[in-house]
Design a protein around this motif. Structure first.
Motif, PDB file in Angstrom:
ATOM      1  N   LYS A  16       0.854  -1.191   0.000  1.00 50.10           N
ATOM      2  CA  LYS A  16       0.000   0.000   0.000  1.00 50.10           C
ATOM      3  C   LYS A  16       0.894   1.247   0.000  1.00 50.10           C
ATOM      4  CE  LYS A  16      -4.053   1.778   2.499  1.00 50.10           C
ATOM      5  NZ  LYS A  16      -4.898   1.826   1.302  1.00 50.10           N
ATOM      6  N   GLY A  17       0.503   2.225  -0.811  1.00 51.11           N
ATOM      7  CA  GLY A  17       1.258   3.469  -0.886  1.00 51.11           C
ATOM      8  C   GLY A  17       0.696   4.531   0.034  1.00 51.11           C
ATOM      9  N   CYS A  41      12.558   4.739  -7.108  1.00 51.00           N
ATOM     10  CA  CYS A  41      13.451   3.699  -7.626  1.00 51.00           C
ATOM     11  C   CYS A  41      14.882   4.229  -7.665  1.00 51.00           C
ATOM     12  CB  CYS A  41      13.011   3.304  -9.031  1.00 51.00           C
ATOM     13  SG  CYS A  41      14.058   2.022  -9.743  1.00 51.00           S
ATOM     14  N   PRO A  42      15.867   3.452  -7.178  1.00 47.04           N
ATOM     15  CA  PRO A  42      17.258   3.920  -7.209  1.00 47.04           C
ATOM     16  C   PRO A  42      17.789   4.102  -8.632  1.00 47.04           C
ATOM     17  CG  PRO A  42      17.133   1.690  -6.286  1.00 47.04           C
ATOM     18  CD  PRO A  42      15.715   2.176  -6.499  1.00 47.04           C
ATOM     19  N   HIS A  43      17.121   3.521  -9.629  1.00 51.00           N
ATOM     20  CA  HIS A  43      17.592   3.673 -11.011  1.00 51.00           C
ATOM     21  C   HIS A  43      17.400   5.103 -11.507  1.00 51.00           C
ATOM     22  CE1 HIS A  43      17.113   2.724 -15.544  1.00 51.00           C
ATOM     23  NE2 HIS A  43      18.369   2.983 -15.259  1.00 51.00           N
ATOM     24  N   MET A  44      16.148   5.631 -11.439  1.00 53.20           N
ATOM     25  CA  MET A  44      15.899   6.968 -11.990  1.00 53.20           C
ATOM     26  C   MET A  44      15.110   7.875 -11.051  1.00 53.20           C
ATOM     27  SD  MET A  44      15.212   6.183 -16.038  1.00 53.20           S
ATOM     28  CE  MET A  44      15.286   7.901 -16.485  1.00 53.20           C
ATOM     29  N   GLY A  45      14.881   7.411  -9.842  1.00 54.30           N
ATOM     30  CA  GLY A  45      14.205   8.254  -8.858  1.00 54.30           C
ATOM     31  C   GLY A  45      12.715   8.441  -9.083  1.00 54.30           C
ATOM     32  N   VAL A  46      12.112   7.545  -9.855  1.00 53.43           N
ATOM     33  CA  VAL A  46      10.676   7.662 -10.122  1.00 53.43           C
ATOM     34  C   VAL A  46       9.889   6.748  -9.179  1.00 53.43           C
ATOM     35  CG1 VAL A  46      11.052   8.266 -12.537  1.00 53.43           C
ATOM     36  CG2 VAL A  46      10.775   5.867 -11.899  1.00 53.43           C
ATOM     37  N   PRO A  47       8.573   6.990  -9.017  1.00 56.63           N
ATOM     38  CA  PRO A  47       7.750   6.086  -8.210  1.00 56.63           C
ATOM     39  C   PRO A  47       7.724   4.688  -8.817  1.00 56.63           C
ATOM     40  CG  PRO A  47       6.582   8.150  -8.630  1.00 56.63           C
ATOM     41  CD  PRO A  47       7.805   8.149  -9.505  1.00 56.63           C
ATOM     42  N   LEU A  48       7.547   3.678  -7.985  1.00 55.59           N
ATOM     43  CA  LEU A  48       7.677   2.307  -8.469  1.00 55.59           C
ATOM     44  C   LEU A  48       6.391   1.685  -8.995  1.00 55.59           C
ATOM     45  CD1 LEU A  48       9.847   2.524  -5.853  1.00 55.59           C
ATOM     46  CD2 LEU A  48      10.298   0.238  -6.670  1.00 55.59           C
ATOM     47  N   GLU A  49       5.251   2.103  -8.461  1.00 53.14           N
ATOM     48  CA  GLU A  49       4.038   1.332  -8.746  1.00 53.14           C
ATOM     49  C   GLU A  49       3.461   1.597 -10.131  1.00 53.14           C
ATOM     50  OE1 GLU A  49       4.141   4.188  -7.177  1.00 53.14           O
ATOM     51  OE2 GLU A  49       2.181   4.816  -6.417  1.00 53.14           O
ATOM     52  N   TRP A  50       2.792   0.592 -10.684  1.00 59.08           N
ATOM     53  CA  TRP A  50       2.168   0.703 -12.001  1.00 59.08           C
ATOM     54  C   TRP A  50       0.681   0.997 -11.867  1.00 59.08           C
ATOM     55  CZ3 TRP A  50      -1.214  -3.437 -13.401  1.00 59.08           C
ATOM     56  CH2 TRP A  50      -1.185  -4.541 -12.522  1.00 59.08           C
ATOM     57  N   VAL A  51       0.107   0.619 -10.756  1.00 58.11           N
ATOM     58  CA  VAL A  51      -1.281   0.920 -10.422  1.00 58.11           C
ATOM     59  C   VAL A  51      -1.259   1.252  -8.940  1.00 58.11           C
ATOM     60  CG1 VAL A  51      -3.594  -0.086 -10.147  1.00 58.11           C
ATOM     61  CG2 VAL A  51      -2.266  -0.636 -12.172  1.00 58.11           C
ATOM     62  N   GLU A  52      -2.191   2.082  -8.491  1.00 57.97           N
ATOM     63  CA  GLU A  52      -2.224   2.472  -7.094  1.00 57.97           C
ATOM     64  C   GLU A  52      -2.098   1.251  -6.171  1.00 57.97           C
ATOM     65  OE1 GLU A  52      -5.717   4.656  -6.179  1.00 57.97           O
ATOM     66  OE2 GLU A  52      -5.042   5.188  -4.169  1.00 57.97           O
ATOM     67  N   ASP A  53      -1.197   1.325  -5.220  1.00 54.82           N
ATOM     68  CA  ASP A  53      -0.978   0.296  -4.198  1.00 54.82           C
ATOM     69  C   ASP A  53      -0.402  -1.022  -4.718  1.00 54.82           C
ATOM     70  OD1 ASP A  53      -1.917   2.044  -2.258  1.00 54.82           O
ATOM     71  OD2 ASP A  53      -3.973   1.307  -2.418  1.00 54.82           O
ATOM     72  N   ARG A  54       0.001  -1.082  -5.999  1.00 57.42           N
ATOM     73  CA  ARG A  54       0.565  -2.330  -6.529  1.00 57.42           C
ATOM     74  C   ARG A  54       2.075  -2.180  -6.695  1.00 57.42           C
ATOM     75  NH1 ARG A  54      -3.419  -5.641  -8.839  1.00 57.42           N
ATOM     76  NH2 ARG A  54      -1.757  -7.156  -8.994  1.00 57.42           N
ATOM     77  N   PHE A  55       2.809  -2.659  -5.688  1.00 63.28           N
ATOM     78  CA  PHE A  55       4.268  -2.525  -5.693  1.00 63.28           C
ATOM     79  C   PHE A  55       4.961  -3.878  -5.880  1.00 63.28           C
ATOM     80  CE2 PHE A  55       2.751   1.217  -3.548  1.00 63.28           C
ATOM     81  CZ  PHE A  55       3.618   2.215  -3.950  1.00 63.28           C
ATOM     82  N   ILE A  63       9.453  -6.810  -4.741  1.00 63.71           N
ATOM     83  CA  ILE A  63       8.992  -5.476  -5.094  1.00 63.71           C
ATOM     84  C   ILE A  63       9.455  -5.210  -6.523  1.00 63.71           C
ATOM     85  CG2 ILE A  63       9.279  -3.016  -4.585  1.00 63.71           C
ATOM     86  CD1 ILE A  63       9.908  -4.002  -1.612  1.00 63.71           C
ATOM     87  N   GLN A  64       8.574  -4.639  -7.337  1.00 63.42           N
ATOM     88  CA  GLN A  64       8.913  -4.432  -8.743  1.00 63.42           C
ATOM     89  C   GLN A  64       8.746  -2.972  -9.140  1.00 63.42           C
ATOM     90  OE1 GLN A  64       6.455  -6.555 -11.658  1.00 63.42           O
ATOM     91  NE2 GLN A  64       8.309  -6.832 -12.857  1.00 63.42           N
ATOM     92  N   CYS A  65       9.725  -2.456  -9.858  1.00 64.69           N
ATOM     93  CA  CYS A  65       9.593  -1.111 -10.419  1.00 64.69           C
ATOM     94  C   CYS A  65       8.889  -1.244 -11.767  1.00 64.69           C
ATOM     95  CB  CYS A  65      10.955  -0.453 -10.596  1.00 64.69           C
ATOM     96  SG  CYS A  65      10.827   1.174 -11.388  1.00 64.69           S
ATOM     97  N   SER A  66       7.848  -0.461 -11.969  1.00 62.00           N
ATOM     98  CA  SER A  66       7.047  -0.604 -13.192  1.00 62.00           C
ATOM     99  C   SER A  66       7.729   0.028 -14.410  1.00 62.00           C
ATOM    100  CB  SER A  66       5.676   0.037 -12.988  1.00 62.00           C
ATOM    101  OG  SER A  66       5.824   1.406 -12.691  1.00 62.00           O
ATOM    102  N   THR A  67       8.739   0.862 -14.194  1.00 62.91           N
ATOM    103  CA  THR A  67       9.334   1.560 -15.337  1.00 62.91           C
ATOM    104  C   THR A  67      10.253   0.658 -16.158  1.00 62.91           C
ATOM    105  OG1 THR A  67       9.197   3.642 -14.141  1.00 62.91           O
ATOM    106  CG2 THR A  67      10.651   3.597 -16.043  1.00 62.91           C
TER     107      THR A  67
END
Ligand code: FES
Length: 106
Positions: A16-17, A41-55, A63-67
Motif C-alpha cells: 500500500k502506498g 526507484c534507485p535507477h531513476m528516482g521515479v515512483p515504483l508502482e504501475w497501479v495504485e498500491d501495486r508494488f 517489489i517491482q519497479c514498473s518503469t
C-alpha cells in the motif's frame, strides 16, 4: 514516531502506498511483519508502482519497479535484477505496536 494506520488496513501479502507530510512511501505486509521504503526507484528516482498500491511482482514475492522492471527483495529492499542491480530502496523505520503501524519519517 507517528501512528500511520492499523495493520489490518494492509491486506496480508499486499502493499500500500502512502503520502505523509510530502513524503511518498509504501509498505509491504507479510503476516505480522511489515516493511517500508521510500517510493523512489534507485535507477531513476521515479515512483515504483504501475497501479495504485501495486508494488509487488506477479507472485507477490518481490517489489517491482514498473518503469524498467527492477526487482527488489521485500525484506532488505535490495535490487537483485534490473538496471540498478546491487542498489537498494531507501528504508523507512517503522514499528508495530498494538496492531498499529508507526513510522519514523525524516
Ligand atoms: S526507473 Fe526503476 S528500473 Fe528504471
Amino acid at each position: 514516531m507517528e501512528k500511520l494506520c492499523p495493520l489490518a488496513a494492509i491486506e496480508n501479502l499486499q502493499s500500500k502506498g502512502f503520502t505523509l507530510r510530502g513524503t511518498k512511501f509504501f509498505i509491504v505486509r507479510r503476516g505480522s511483519r511489515v516493511f517500508a521504503y521510500h517510493n523512489s526507484c534507485p535507477h531513476m528516482g521515479v515512483p515504483l508502482e504501475w497501479v495504485e498500491d501495486r508494488f509487488l511482482d506477479y507472485y507477490g514475492e518481490l517489489i517491482q519497479c514498473s518503469t524498467h522492471g527492477a526487482l527488489f527483495t521485500i525484506e532488505q529492499g535490495r535490487c537483485i535484477f534490473g538496471p540498478c542491480s546491487g542498489q537498494s530502496l531507501q528504508p523507512i523505520k517503522l514499528e508495530l505496536r498494538d496492531e498499529n503501524i508507526w513510522v519514523d519519517l525524516p
